[in-house]
Design a protein around this motif. Structure first.
Motif, PDB file in Angstrom:
ATOM      1  N   THR A 167     -35.251  39.747 -23.633  1.00 11.36           N
ATOM      2  CA  THR A 167     -34.639  40.069 -22.253  1.00 11.36           C
ATOM      3  C   THR A 167     -32.952  39.882 -22.874  1.00 11.36           C
ATOM      4  OG1 THR A 167     -33.437  37.462 -22.562  1.00 11.36           O
ATOM      5  CG2 THR A 167     -36.233  37.827 -21.829  1.00 11.36           C
ATOM      6  N   GLU A 168     -32.737  40.659 -21.005  1.00 11.50           N
ATOM      7  CA  GLU A 168     -31.495  41.713 -20.884  1.00 11.50           C
ATOM      8  C   GLU A 168     -31.332  40.924 -19.302  1.00 11.50           C
ATOM      9  OE1 GLU A 168     -30.091  45.554 -19.098  1.00 11.50           O
ATOM     10  OE2 GLU A 168     -30.536  45.874 -21.255  1.00 11.50           O
ATOM     11  N   ASN A 169     -29.475  40.253 -19.253  1.00 14.40           N
ATOM     12  CA  ASN A 169     -28.839  39.349 -18.298  1.00 14.40           C
ATOM     13  C   ASN A 169     -27.695  40.083 -17.846  1.00 14.40           C
ATOM     14  OD1 ASN A 169     -31.013  37.450 -17.245  1.00 14.40           O
ATOM     15  ND2 ASN A 169     -30.287  36.998 -20.131  1.00 14.40           N
ATOM     16  N   SER A 170     -27.422  39.986 -16.077  1.00 12.38           N
ATOM     17  CA  SER A 170     -25.970  40.096 -16.155  1.00 12.38           C
ATOM     18  C   SER A 170     -25.313  39.198 -14.904  1.00 12.38           C
ATOM     19  CB  SER A 170     -26.289  41.635 -15.375  1.00 12.38           C
ATOM     20  OG  SER A 170     -26.857  41.676 -13.903  1.00 12.38           O
ATOM     21  N   GLU A 171     -24.483  39.723 -14.591  1.00 17.95           N
ATOM     22  CA  GLU A 171     -24.324  38.590 -13.180  1.00 17.95           C
ATOM     23  C   GLU A 171     -25.417  38.317 -12.114  1.00 17.95           C
ATOM     24  OE1 GLU A 171     -21.817  36.680 -13.547  1.00 17.95           O
ATOM     25  OE2 GLU A 171     -22.169  36.558 -14.860  1.00 17.95           O
ATOM     26  N   THR A 172     -25.927  39.545 -11.724  1.00 18.32           N
ATOM     27  CA  THR A 172     -27.059  40.362 -10.819  1.00 18.32           C
ATOM     28  C   THR A 172     -28.576  39.787 -11.022  1.00 18.32           C
ATOM     29  OG1 THR A 172     -26.579  42.010 -10.380  1.00 18.32           O
ATOM     30  CG2 THR A 172     -24.986  40.534  -9.287  1.00 18.32           C
ATOM     31  N   GLN A 173     -29.164  39.995 -12.123  1.00 24.75           N
ATOM     32  CA  GLN A 173     -29.831  40.085 -12.427  1.00 24.75           C
ATOM     33  C   GLN A 173     -30.460  39.466 -14.212  1.00 24.75           C
ATOM     34  OE1 GLN A 173     -32.038  44.161 -11.676  1.00 24.75           O
ATOM     35  NE2 GLN A 173     -29.890  44.733 -13.285  1.00 24.75           N
TER      36      GLN A 173
ATOM     37  N   GLU B 289     -22.688  25.874  -9.223  1.00 27.34           N
ATOM     38  CA  GLU B 289     -23.739  25.962  -8.647  1.00 27.34           C
ATOM     39  C   GLU B 289     -24.767  27.397  -9.126  1.00 27.34           C
ATOM     40  OE1 GLU B 289     -26.093  23.792  -7.786  1.00 27.34           O
ATOM     41  OE2 GLU B 289     -24.642  22.325  -8.310  1.00 27.34           O
ATOM     42  N   VAL B 290     -23.680  28.141  -8.236  1.00 27.45           N
ATOM     43  CA  VAL B 290     -24.002  29.818  -9.543  1.00 27.45           C
ATOM     44  C   VAL B 290     -24.520  29.862 -11.003  1.00 27.45           C
ATOM     45  CG1 VAL B 290     -22.794  31.545  -9.088  1.00 27.45           C
ATOM     46  CG2 VAL B 290     -22.690  30.588  -7.321  1.00 27.45           C
ATOM     47  N   GLN B 291     -22.866  29.201 -11.450  1.00 29.72           N
ATOM     48  CA  GLN B 291     -23.971  29.337 -13.454  1.00 29.72           C
ATOM     49  C   GLN B 291     -25.238  28.812 -13.371  1.00 29.72           C
ATOM     50  OE1 GLN B 291     -21.722  30.678 -14.555  1.00 29.72           O
ATOM     51  NE2 GLN B 291     -23.370  30.433 -16.696  1.00 29.72           N
ATOM     52  N   LYS B 292     -25.522  27.156 -12.768  1.00 29.80           N
ATOM     53  CA  LYS B 292     -27.039  26.824 -12.346  1.00 29.80           C
ATOM     54  C   LYS B 292     -28.063  27.832 -12.402  1.00 29.80           C
ATOM     55  CE  LYS B 292     -24.829  22.220 -12.046  1.00 29.80           C
ATOM     56  NZ  LYS B 292     -24.909  20.633 -11.261  1.00 29.80           N
ATOM     57  N   MET B 293     -28.008  28.408 -11.092  1.00 32.39           N
ATOM     58  CA  MET B 293     -28.743  29.630 -10.796  1.00 32.39           C
ATOM     59  C   MET B 293     -29.426  30.490 -11.990  1.00 32.39           C
ATOM     60  SD  MET B 293     -30.721  30.569  -8.162  1.00 32.39           S
ATOM     61  CE  MET B 293     -29.801  29.215  -6.096  1.00 32.39           C
TER      62      MET B 293
END
Length: 108
Positions: free
Chosen positions: A50-56, A8-12
């Motif tokens: 775009t830039e993505n990390s684990e939290t943002q 679920e965390v991965q889907k989010m």
């Protein structure tokens, strides 16, 4: 942590990354619509990243054309009036951006 929770965390995270891409594409298009056109160089140079990390997730929309800031903000000392196109692309679309977030993240 359970594997179900991790799924679920991965889907989010995937929804967040897809949502920021949608916002970036939308704002880029809106900025292009608002950019003043002489030769079309400025308008055609507007892009997004775009830039993505684990939290943002972050989106960057802009241009590398050297005169772009002078168009956006003007130059009082040279009597060049501002012709904002990037800021209004966001400011005038707050409701639409919020809708993209709500739909993309499945929240109300």
């Amino acid at each position: 942590m359970s594997s179900r929770f991790q799924e679920e965390v991965q889907k989010m995270k995937q929804r967040r990354e897809q949502t920021i891409k949608q916002i970036a594409v939308f704002v880029e298009a809106e900025a292009k619509l608002r950019a003043p056109v002489d030769t079309g160089r400025l308008r055609n140079s507007i892009t997004h990243q775009t830039e993505n990390s684990e939290t943002q997730s972050k989106a960057y929309i802009g241009t590398n054309v050297e005169y772009a800031p002078y168009v956006e903000f003007g130059v009082a000392s040279k009597n060049i009036r501002p012709q904002p196109y990037l800021r209004p692309a966001i400011d005038e679309n707050q409701d639409r951006i919020k809708e993209i977030i709500e739909k993309g993240m499945n929240v109300k």
